[in-house]
Design a protein around this motif. Structure first.
Motif, short mmCIF file in Angstrom:
data_model
loop_
_atom_site.label_atom_id
_atom_site.label_comp_id
_atom_site.label_asym_id
_atom_site.label_seq_id
_atom_site.Cartn_x
_atom_site.Cartn_y
_atom_site.Cartn_z
N UNK A 1 -0.72 4.41 8.34
CA UNK A 1 0.72 4.16 8.31
C UNK A 1 1.39 5.04 7.27
N UNK A 2 0.77 5.09 6.09
CA UNK A 2 1.43 5.90 5.05
C UNK A 2 1.36 7.38 5.39
N UNK A 3 0.32 7.76 6.13
CA UNK A 3 0.18 9.19 6.42
C UNK A 3 1.02 9.59 7.62
N UNK A 4 0.85 8.84 8.70
CA UNK A 4 1.48 9.24 9.96
C UNK A 4 2.72 8.43 10.27
N UNK A 5 2.93 7.32 9.55
CA UNK A 5 4.09 6.49 9.86
C UNK A 5 3.90 5.65 11.09
N UNK A 6 2.71 5.69 11.64
CA UNK A 6 2.42 4.86 12.81
C UNK A 6 0.92 4.70 12.90
N UNK B 1 -1.77 14.03 15.58
CA UNK B 1 -1.18 14.69 14.42
C UNK B 1 -2.20 14.96 13.34
N UNK C 1 -3.66 1.05 7.00
CA UNK C 1 -2.59 1.29 6.04
C UNK C 1 -2.49 2.77 5.73
N UNK C 2 -3.64 3.39 5.55
CA UNK C 2 -3.62 4.83 5.26
C UNK C 2 -2.92 5.57 6.39
N UNK D 1 -1.84 17.86 10.99
CA UNK D 1 -0.71 18.09 10.07
C UNK D 1 -0.93 17.49 8.69
N UNK D 2 -2.10 16.98 8.41
CA UNK D 2 -2.28 16.36 7.10
C UNK D 2 -3.52 16.90 6.41
N UNK E 1 5.06 11.70 12.51
CA UNK E 1 4.31 11.85 13.76
C UNK E 1 5.25 11.81 14.95
N UNK E 2 4.87 12.52 16.00
CA UNK E 2 5.68 12.56 17.21
C UNK E 2 5.75 11.18 17.81
N UNK F 1 -0.04 9.19 18.76
CA UNK F 1 0.55 9.96 17.66
C UNK F 1 -0.45 10.26 16.55
N UNK G 1 0.83 -1.20 0.00
CA UNK G 1 0.00 0.00 0.00
C UNK G 1 0.86 1.24 0.00
N UNK H 1 6.40 8.52 5.42
CA UNK H 1 5.06 9.05 5.71
C UNK H 1 5.06 10.56 5.61
N UNK H 2 3.91 11.09 5.19
CA UNK H 2 3.91 12.54 4.93
C UNK H 2 3.96 13.32 6.23
N UNK H 3 3.47 12.71 7.30
CA UNK H 3 3.59 13.39 8.59
C UNK H 3 4.57 12.60 9.44
#
Lengths: 536, 275, 99, 631
Positions: free
Chosen positions: D191-196, D205, D188-189, D208-209, A534-535, D201, A440, A530-532
């Motif tokens: 994850x791709x957006x926030x990385x977690x 956050x 999944x979204x 921020x998007x 995150x903290x 978090x 994805x 990732x675009x953000x």
């Protein structure tokens, strides 16, 4: 010169095969125990290899290297990275269960004894032929070759094993059919040989094309050593023309795609798995086919990074087709084993998808997937085999209400099925989700399409379970015995493993991650950020 | 010098004449060898061709070979051929009809093509410088001496080996044609016994004692009244088309005649007539 | 006349012999044709030796004859034994080379 | 304290493991083990709750990280728990009601030889549900999410010998899987957006998007919620799920599992707040389902299915409230809790009625049972009063608040939603009254069944009545307890946040309106079923009635489009695979065979034909050489 652990791991089953084959015809049980013993010893060696392997260490460890064919610079080079090690361990782990599950599959059935007493030298000595010894010897032979192919870091050596393992498989499929066939013995034998020949030809064609590519690679690179070529490519001292690289890549990939099997090169699998005895079917899908996906990860990406990237879109589409197509066909099957075969095709689609998504999640997921799929399919297929041997039919329609008669069998079958549909808490979920996430993040659309696979998986698994296990008890199913001790010994460890790896996959990921990072650096790919941020 | 070469490249008209005449004979012989129905005729025409060739050898200054040709080939080999032909059977005339489909056309095609090719090859080889054998023969004082010196010096190994080959061939021929007698020869007595034992010496009894419609299928009776299968011909026996003449069937027959007579009421009439 | 004609003759005889080998079924006749071909070769050799003015050609022809003799002996022996086993000398009876 | 959190899950999990692997020797003690472990989990929950009350509002949230689950480059999934007020509420509801229903089941399942398994499954469900509500990241929540799906699959299909049950179970799992697909895509979204995908978090956050991303995530979450909470369009499974034993319907399909969707939306409030479009979708779904379920509930004669319809519509209320944003979150949860009490009570009552009536479910065959089973009657009646929102009972407070909030949404939207909610209240009053009248009032309508044994209704054993009584207490007083002094509001606000919308009409008016529609609904029901006797066989009914009996044809739609279509698709694909894909392969093989057959003919074994080819070959070679020399 330290103890050649990898060679030993591969050699032990080979020796075992010879020893088993040498057992006199009348002492079948001895042969079985001997085979089991050797497979267990192999498992021990594989365990030692796992222990000796340092995840943080060099890329290839426990390496061995000897000159073999000097004129062509072919070397006997062995070495494992995390991926190879994991798969090697999986193989060594599964074989004892396969042997144990096939304990009685190769006992001479009365009909075959009749056949033996007809014509030729058998009349004088009725036990000249010895199927049991042959069966277990062949299984061990396959194990040896597969393990060695996971260890080989010389392209030519790998190619030879890749081809050689077809022959014992051919005999296992064609020689030892599923007793539970519909129709006459002759008919079944015909179908069996058809399946076996199909398996052989398909893979031989793939291997032939690969051979051409291997030679081409040698012409271009001047060596067969994986590490040398990879270094040369990395340092830029070896540069291939784009077209050459693509052709070579296609040559390799085709062979692996046949083995894997990827749509539309899959049609040999359902026949082979349907006609073979279920332990052999497990051998095919859980062990031998993994060589294909493994080789994609190790050879295609490492030798031809650019071409791999070039081909990615097509391959991703093919993988998606395999996922959905395999699942839909699984829904449409009337034969339990063919259903599982098509489910495997769908799963292989996931594996390939993860490999070519070229994200570290995807590739780690794919590697875990290979291991987990091996275990889960083994569990499901072996239980299905037990079920089939009890009733003597492979047709789903012949079952019903088994759950009431044999609850333990039904329970294990259900757990196997749930693993197949990758329920969270069981091992396959981890890998499948990793693959999905990895895909994805690289190709969102593909990820979403692949996600439909989880619904379809639920569909075919639950339909299978409902039709066979639930509902009113059928007359033929009445008085079906529940799992015996031997069968429990086969199934329970697998289930325990599924649970453990589902809850705590860390040991596996630790081994795999570094290797995946190496591969990622081979193809010079970075994970999409990732675009953000995150903290954390 | 050129004149000499030119002279060497030409032959005397006599030889030319001889060539044209005998050459035609040779070709005819060859053709008839191929085309004759009977093996004997082929052999004879081949012999003729060979003799012609012998003459040509002589004409080409190969005196030794010419003689050898006549002695060995025409003398020995062709005789051998004839022997074998006799063994196989002189009269055996095998048909020239072709059995393999298209074989003859293929053969003809290949042959003609081949011939044309050879001739063309020779043609454009432009062989015109014939320096005759004069010097070569004169070297050792004669053709035969020349050959001998070459054979026993330069080609001595080949010669020895050829000798070995000949010996082998002879032995091989013996081995192939020799037939091992496995059992001892039969004595005259045994032969006569063989001839007599188990067979019926006197002529078979004739069929058709009780003829109904055609007597062939009814076995004749032996003196003791039992029917003898032998009297019926082999085919009928195999087909099992033998009618049985066991007593009851005879009785049935009698009864049949009886009834018919009663119906006709013939015999009592006769009695009355007699009275 | 140019002695080359001998070569032409040899070629002709050779071709005829070859055709005979191909056409005839009787083993003996086939053999004869073979002999014919050999002789044609011999003629060519002899002519060549005359052409080059040395005797080697004749030597070869000589050897050819010897070998031919040997071959004929063995070959005919074979034919005889074959004829004994199956009563025919035809090369087509039973296509033995077929599986 | 943190370490207790894991025990919450561990206790029922242990129970499940022991009971399912224990084998027959546990058959006699099994149900006690299960009940005790459920109770233990409840006790732990209470302890944690008291501890939490002791703290200040802000630092009440507890965290416990057990171990890192899937450590992969750039991908961190931990097995970690987070217990804040919201989770706490659910924990208490789940363990509390769960324990009661365990007790109830002891009596209800007394005659089932597979009772041990039943309790094993119930414990499994508790464990999964607890994981769902105390997970601190979406992936772990997903584990619980699917876990409850599995448990409900096993429990709906508990009587597997009935094909209907097996089919219903399969259907439930499949429909839920569609929802799960949404959840996994949402993860999944994230994850791709926030990385977690840990709550903290991600929800921190959201600023921020882009809104588009958030809307996508929100819609996917909504899809998941629809699947789990039986909202339109994924509601079709709930009705069939009533094939399961009644305690299951009470626990899973009324009180706890089906409300998971509400939890998910409220938990992800931050995302929805930032994505108005997603919120709108949520509201619409809620409103539609609210009416849908209510209408279906009106038409069903099967008591459990009628209650299922009501569940659907009540959850519709909650989703609606959750969709309203900060105005509604608290009330959604509050209604969820009260609904948990009275709906569980109602189901248990229904189960007790069936228990007394030889498992008869058709309400038209009941009638006049109040004299035969008084306790059931009273508890059921209290539940009934609570659900229709009789003043003073818990339903009144929670539902009233939701309707107010709907109006408070403001604008046309507010008016529409409010009136829909009111209409829903009226219909609720109608169908619940209908159920009540059909079951307990009027003259007795039951007759001997096929075996000819007359059902003689009797009161259920203590083990069943006591939970009902306790739940009845809950459904009477919970509402008041919560809303007097806005206790519940203050309790949850730190987690969900709260804002008073600008209500166009005063709370009093709304309450009055609610009362009015309530009376109307009850009156109509009385007119239709109370005054004149009820026919035993259902009359044909109006078009709407017949449609409603068939779940408003939505099931038929699924059947025709999805099931039939799918069957055709698979069948044709099997054909394609066999003829096309495989055909190509076999065709190649066949052509090869034919070709070699042709070539074989050349080898006819005749020496002379071989000779010809040799001769021709030589000719060719010579020709070639000559040509070479010529060239």
């Amino acid at each position: 010169m330290s103890f050649p652990l990898l060679t030993a791991t591969a050699a032990l089953p080979a020796i075992g095969a010879i020893a088993t084959a040498a057992v006199p015809a009348a002492r079948r049980t001895t042969a079985k125990w001997l085979a089991l013993l050797f497979s267990l010893a192999t498992l021990v060696l594989a365990g030692i290899a796992l222990a000796r392997f340092e995840p943080g260490g060099a890329r290839y460890q426990l390496t061995e290297s000897h000159a073999w064919i000097k004129d062509f610079g072919v070397r006997y080079e062995l070495g494992v990275d995390g991926i190879g090690l994991a798969l090697m361990a999986l193989t060594a782990l599964l074989i004892p269960f396969v042997i144990l599950a096939g304990w009685h599959d190769a006992d001479p059935s009365p009909s075959s004894q009749l056949r033996s007493s007809r014509g030729g030298p058998n009349e004088t000595k009725p036990y000249r032929w010895r199927p049991t010894q042959g069966f277990f010897a062949l299984i061990l032979m396959v194990e040896a070759m597969v393990i060695l192919s996971f260890e080989a870091t010389d392209v030519f050596l790998f190619y030879i094993l890749f081809e050689a393992m077809l022959i014992p498989m051919y005999f296992l499929i064609g020689g030892f059919g599923d007793r539970a066939h519909t129709g006459s013995d002759e008919n079944a034998a015909a179908q069996r040989s058809y399946a076996a020949v199909k398996f052989l030809l398909y893979n031989l064609v793939g291997g032939l094309i690969m051979l051409a590519a291997v030679i081409g690679l040698y012409v271009v690179a001047g060596t067969f050593s994986l590490s040398e070529i990879a270094e040369a490519r990395a340092s830029g001292s070896l540069s291939m023309a784009t077209s050459t690289e693509r052709w070579l890549f296609l040559g390799f990939f085709f062979a692996f795609a046949v083995k894997a099997p990827l749509w539309p090169l899959h049609t040999w699998l359902p026949n082979a798995m349907g006609e073979a005895t279920s332990p052999v079917a497990v051998l095919i899908t859980a062990v031998v086919d993994k060589v294909g996906t493994f080789a994609m990860l190790r050879f295609c990406l490492q030798l031809f990074p650019e071409a791999s990237k070039w081909a990615t879109p097509v391959i991703v589409v093919l993988a998606l087709i395999s996922i959905v197509y395999g699942a839909l066909l699984a829904v449409g099957q009337r034969d339990i084993k063919r259903l599982i075969a098509y489910a495997s095709i769908s799963h292989f689609g996931f594996i390939v998808l993860g490999i070519f998504a070229m994200t570290s999640q995807g590739q780690s997921g794919a590697t875990l997937y290979m291991v987990n799929h091996g275990i889960s399919t083994a569990a499901l297929m072996l239980v299905a085999g037990f079920l089939i041997t009890r009733r003597g039919s492979r047709l789903i329609a012949d079952y019903g209400g088994v759950q009431k008669v044999a609850p333990v069998l039904a329970g294990t079958f259900l757990i196997g099925g749930l693993a197949t549909l990758s329920l969270p808490g069981l091992a396959p979920f981890v890998s499948e989700f990793l693959v999905l996430v990895g895909t994805f993040s690289a190709y969102p659309a593909a990820g979403i399409v692949a996600t439909t696979g989880i619904v379809l998986a639920a569909l075919y698994v639950l339909v299978l379970y409902q039709r066979t296990m639930t509902g009113p008890v059928k007359a033929e199913v009445q008085g079906m015995a529940d799992l015996k001790v031997r069968e429990l010994v086969v199934v329970l460890p697998l289930i325990a493993l599924l649970l453990f790896l589902g809850v705590y996959p860390k040991p596996l990921t630790e081994i795999v991650n570094p290797a995946v990072q190496h591969t990622m650096s081979d193809v010079q790919k970075k994970d999409p950020q990732p675009e953000v941020e995150a903290a954390k | 010098m050129t004149g000499l070469a030119a002279a060497a490249s030409q032959t005397s008209t006599g030889e030319a004449f001889q060539f044209w005449v005998l050459g035609t004979v040779a070709v005819i012989g060859a053709l008839s060898t191929v085309l004759m129905k009977k093996a004997v005729h082929s052999a004879l025409s081949l012999a003729g061709t060979m003799i012609v060739l012998a003459v040509f050898y002589l004409a080409n200054g190969a005196y030794f070979l010419g003689v050898v040709q006549i002695v060995v080939y025409t003398g020995a080999i062709m005789m051998l051929f004839l022997f074998v032909v006799m063994l196989v059977g002189v009269t055996a005339a095998d048909s020239l009809k072709e059995t393999l489909k298209g074989q003859r056309w293929l053969a003809a095609g290949c042959g003609i093509g081949f011939g044309v090719l050879l001739i063309a090859g020779i043609g454009n080889a432009s062989l015109n410088s014939f320096n005759g054998l004069g010097t070569a023969n004169a070297e050792h004082g004669g053709n035969i001496e020349g050959l001998a010196s070459l054979i026993f010096t330069k080609y001595v190994f080949a010669f020895e080996i050829t000798g070995a080959l000949l010996i082998t061939a002879t032995v091989g021929a013996m081995v192939l044609t020799h037939r091992e007698r496995t059992e001892r020869a039969k004595t005259q007595r045994e032969m006569s016994e063989e001839r007599v034992r188990g067979k019926q010496l006197p002529p078979l009894p004739a069929p058709g004692v009780y003829a109904r419609h055609n007597a062939v299928d009814i076995p004749g009776l032996l003196p003791d009244g039992t029917p003898s299968e032998l009297t019926v011909m082999q085919t009928l026996r195999n087909r099992g088309q033998i009618r049985d003449v066991s007593n009851e069937s005879l009785d049935q027959l009698k009864a049949l005649e009886q009834r018919s007579e009663e119906r006709l009421g013939r015999d009592n009439e006769d009695e009355e007539v007699a009275k | 006349m140019n002695p080359v004609n001998y070569l032409y003759l040899a070629a002709l005889l050779f071709t005829i012999g070859a055709a005979g080998v191909l056409i005839r079924r009787n083993a003996i006749v086939v053999f004869m044709c073979v002999e014919l071909m050999l002789n044609a070769c011999n003629l060519a050799f002899v002519t060549f030796s005359r052409m080059h003015g040395n005797l080697d050609g004749q030597i070869i022809a000589f050897f050819t004859m010897v070998v031919a003799a040997a071959e004929v002996v063995v070959g005919l022996a074979i034919i005889v034994s074959v004829f004994r086993s199956r009563h025919s000398a035809s090369v087509d009876d039973a296509s033995l080379m077929k599986l | 304290m943190e370490n207790l959190i894991a025990l919450l899950v561990a206790a029922p999990l242990l129970g499940a493991a022991v009971l399912l692997c224990g084998g027959r020797r546990l058959d006699r003690a099994g149900h006690w083990v299960g009940t005790l472990l459920a109770a233990a989990s409840f006790v732990i929950g209470v302890v944690l709750f008291l501890d939490m009350l002791g703290k200040g509002a802000e630092d009440r949230a507890l965290h416990q990280k057990l171990f890192s689950w899937i450590p992969v480059e750039g991908f961190q999934a931990d097995v970690a728990f987070q217990l804040d007020q919201l989770s706490m509420t659910f924990v208490l509801l789940i363990t509390g009601v769960g324990t009661l229903i365990h007790i109830y089941s002891i009596g209800y399942m007394a005659h089932d030889e597979r009772r041990r398994r039943f309790f094993g499954y119930l414990n499994l469900f508790l464990a999964a549900m607890l994981i769902l509500v105390i997970a601190d990241n979406y992936l772990l929540l997903y584990v619980g999410w699917e876990g409850v799906g599995l448990a409900s699959y096993l429990l709906i299909g508990f009587w597997q010998h009935k094909p209907s049950a097996a089919t219903a179970a399969k259907k439930a799992f499949l429909v839920n899987r569609v929802g799960d697909m949404g959840l996994s895509i949402a993860i999944m979204l994230m994850f791709t957006t926030f990385g977690t995908f840990a709550f903290g978090p991600v929800l921190g956050a959201t600023g921020q998007t882009s809104e588009g991303k958030l809307t996508a995530i929100g819609l996917m979450l909504l899809l998941a919620a629809c699947g789990k909470s039986a909202q339109v369009p994924l509601q079709s499974w709930l009705g069939d799920a009533m094939e399961g034993p009644t305690p299951v319907s009470a626990l899973i399909h009324a009180a706890t599992m089906v409300t998971a969707g509400v939890y998910l939306i409220v938990r992800s409030g931050a995302i929805f707040n930032a994505a108005p479009d997603a919120q709108l979708a949520v509201v619409v779904v809620g409103a539609v389902t609210l009416l849908f379920g209510a209408i279906v509930g009106c038409a069903k004669d099967d008591i459990k299915k009628a209650l299922a319809g009501s569940t659907m519509s009540q959850i519709g209320y909650m989703i609606l409230a959750a969709g309203l944003g900060p105005i509604g979150y608290v009330f959604a949860i509050m209604h969820l809790v009260t609904h948990g009490f009275f709906k569980a009570g109602l189901f248990l009552g229904a189960g007790s009625v069936m228990h007394g009536m030889n498992d008869e479910v058709d309400m038209r065959k009941f009638g006049g049972l109040r004299t035969y089973m008084p306790v059931t009657f009273i508890t059921f009646g209290l539940g009934y009063l609570a659900i229709i929102g009789f003043p003073g009972l818990s339903g009144f407070f929670s539902k009233d608040k939701i309707i107010e909030a709907a109006f408070a949404k403001g604008g046309a939207e507010g008016w529409i939603l409010g009136s829909v909610a009111l209409l829903g209240a009226a219909i609720t009053a109608f169908y619940m009254t209908r159920v009540m009248l059909l079951t307990f009032f009027g003259e007795k309508r039951w007759q001997p069944d096929a075996q000819g044994n007359e059902p003689h209704p009797h009161e259920s054993p203590k083990s069943m009545t006591i939970p009902m009584i306790i739940l009845a207490f809950g459904s009477v007083f919970a509402g008041g307890l919560f809303s007097i002094g806005d206790r519940f509001l203050n309790w949850l606000e730190p987690v969900t946040g709260h804002s008073h919308g600008h209500a166009p009409v005063s709370a009093a008016t709304v309450t009055a309106a609610t009362m009015v529609v309530l009376v109307i609904g009850v009156a109509i029901a009385w007119a239709m079923y109370g005054r004149k006797p009820v026919p035993v066989v259902a009359p044909r009914g109006s078009l709407l009635t017949r449609a409603a009996r068939r779940d408003l044809l939505q099931d038929d739609f699924n059947h025709v489009v999805l099931v039939r279509g799918g069957e055709h698709l698979t069948r044709s694909l099997v054909y394609v695979d066999h003829t096309l894909v495989d055909g190509v392969v076999n065709g190649t093989a066949a052509s090869m065979g034919g070709l070699s057959g042709r070539l074989r003919k050349l080898q006819n074994g005749y020496a002379r034909s071989y000779a010809v080819s040799m001769f021709g070959g030589t000719a060719v070679v010579i020709a070639a050489t000559l040509l070479m020399r010529a060239v």
